[in-house]
Design an enzyme around this catalytic site. Structure first.
Site, mmCIF file in Angstrom:
data_model
loop_
_atom_site.group_PDB
_atom_site.id
_atom_site.type_symbol
_atom_site.label_atom_id
_atom_site.label_comp_id
_atom_site.label_asym_id
_atom_site.label_seq_id
_atom_site.Cartn_x
_atom_site.Cartn_y
_atom_site.Cartn_z
ATOM 1 N N ASP A 119 0.832 -1.209 0.000
ATOM 2 C CA ASP A 119 0.000 0.000 0.000
ATOM 3 C C ASP A 119 0.869 1.262 0.000
ATOM 4 O OD1 ASP A 119 0.856 -0.206 2.602
ATOM 5 O OD2 ASP A 119 -1.138 -0.084 3.516
ATOM 6 N N SER A 120 2.207 1.084 0.022
ATOM 7 C CA SER A 120 3.104 2.230 -0.198
ATOM 8 C C SER A 120 2.861 2.826 -1.579
ATOM 9 C CB SER A 120 4.570 1.809 -0.057
ATOM 10 O OG SER A 120 4.871 0.735 -0.918
ATOM 11 N N ASP A 153 -1.148 -6.015 -0.459
ATOM 12 C CA ASP A 153 -1.522 -5.445 0.843
ATOM 13 C C ASP A 153 -3.026 -5.207 0.909
ATOM 14 O OD1 ASP A 153 0.776 -5.248 2.317
ATOM 15 O OD2 ASP A 153 1.153 -3.139 1.874
ATOM 16 N N LYS A 191 -1.337 -9.263 2.634
ATOM 17 C CA LYS A 191 -0.575 -8.862 3.827
ATOM 18 C C LYS A 191 -1.428 -7.917 4.657
ATOM 19 C CE LYS A 191 3.257 -6.133 3.579
ATOM 20 N NZ LYS A 191 2.802 -4.905 4.248
ATOM 21 N N GLU A 195 -1.464 -5.647 8.477
ATOM 22 C CA GLU A 195 -0.599 -5.094 9.522
ATOM 23 C C GLU A 195 -1.187 -5.338 10.910
ATOM 24 O OE1 GLU A 195 0.186 -0.943 8.814
ATOM 25 O OE2 GLU A 195 0.993 -1.326 6.814
ATOM 26 N N GLU A 226 9.317 -4.488 10.183
ATOM 27 C CA GLU A 226 9.769 -3.197 9.639
ATOM 28 C C GLU A 226 10.360 -2.302 10.728
ATOM 29 O OE1 GLU A 226 6.940 -1.223 7.076
ATOM 30 O OE2 GLU A 226 8.052 0.664 7.106
HETATM 31 O O1 KIV Z 1 3.543 -1.138 1.552
HETATM 32 C C1 KIV Z 1 4.699 -1.568 1.484
HETATM 33 O O2 KIV Z 1 5.457 -1.257 0.560
HETATM 34 C C2 KIV Z 1 5.152 -2.442 2.543
HETATM 35 C C3 KIV Z 1 6.632 -2.686 2.651
HETATM 36 C C4 KIV Z 1 7.252 -1.553 3.386
HETATM 37 C C5 KIV Z 1 6.934 -3.980 3.330
HETATM 38 O O3 KIV Z 1 4.379 -2.903 3.322
#
Ligand code: KIV
Length: 257
Positions: A42-43, A86, A116, A118, A185
């Protein structure tokens, strides 16, 4: 490859390499670089959509970008990297049924083979356990969890004894719930190593030292494209400067012609 195959990497000591991608060009570059996992993180909220945090990105954004990333792959299906997507902020926080529906959309509407999530709060634990029972592989994510930005900022985690013990306990918990791997992280290197040694599932670090089972990086940071570099990611080249300088040269030359 399916997510559970990753445990064989850990058992054989082969390092896992994960890179993020957000569109078809970055998909093609990360596949070409030989990443084992391409994470549609989600970055992409910051990298591709210009937001300041990951909070505004939507489930539809994640689905569209995951499909774009996979359209960029050039290898045959069996040789393509494992794609993990994510789940965005609030897509798994409003009850288990909604989380299954949202993770299910990612699995049904994209080639991603896992999601993924969090954190490991009790509500998140319940969601993770339900997703896994429903056949959706889950990668955990502890330490700095950018979706909790409004509570914890992006400060390094695991420095106090309390925080260290919490991360250790939650890591074991996520393994017991059935996560196929865990991202850690921005935590102390030694803590990441202790967790790596304690867990059977692979621990993939970012800003967590070299003693993890694998490394993940936000590709835009790694190739020096991000406006704001995180302290723990040294770019392999100054991509932004190189591209801008080259484009400037072209613009200048075109004006003269
Ligand atoms: O969103 C992302 O790019 C991430 C990485 C920092 C692992 O979760």
């Amino acid at each position: 490859m399916i997510p559970s195959d990753l445990v064989k990497y850990k058992e054989s000591g082969k390092k896992i390499i994960a890179l993020t991608a957000w569109d078809s060009i970055s998909g093609s570059l990360t596949e070409g670089a030989g990443a084992d996992i391409v994470l549609v993180g989600d970055s992409l909220a910051m990298v591709a959509l210009g937001f300041k945090t990951t909070l505004p990105v939507t489930l539809d954004n994640m689905i569209d970008h995951t499909n774009a990333v996979c359209r960029g792959f050039q290898k045959t299906i069996e040789n393509q990297p494992l794609v993990i997507c994510d789940m965005p902020f609030l897509s798994y926080h409003c009850g288990q049924d909604m989380a299954v529906e949202h993770a299910g959309r990612i699995i049904k509407e994209t080639p991603a083979k896992g999601v993924k999530l969090e954190g490991a709060e009790p509500e998140i634990q319940a969601v993770i356990s339900r997703l896994i029972r429903m056949g959706i592989p889950v990668m955990g994510h502890l330490g700095v969890t950018p979706q909790s930005y409004l509570n914890q900022g992006l400060r390094k985690q695991g420095e106090s004894n309390l925080s260290k013990e919490k991360i250790k306990k939650e890591s074991l918990l996520l393994q017991d719930l059935g996560c196929f791997s865990l991202v850690l992280e921005h935590i102390p290197d030694l803590l990441a190593k202790e967790i790596r040694d304690d867990l059977k599932i692979p621990v993939i670090g970012i800003g967590a030292g070299n003693l993890c089972d694998g490394q993940v990086r936000v590709t835009a940071d790694l190739i020096g494209l991000s406006e704001k570099q995180p302290p723990f990611c040294k770019p392999v080249f100054e991509g932004r400067k190189i591209f801008v300088d080259k484009l400037k040269e072209w613009v200048k030359a075109e004006r003269i012609n």
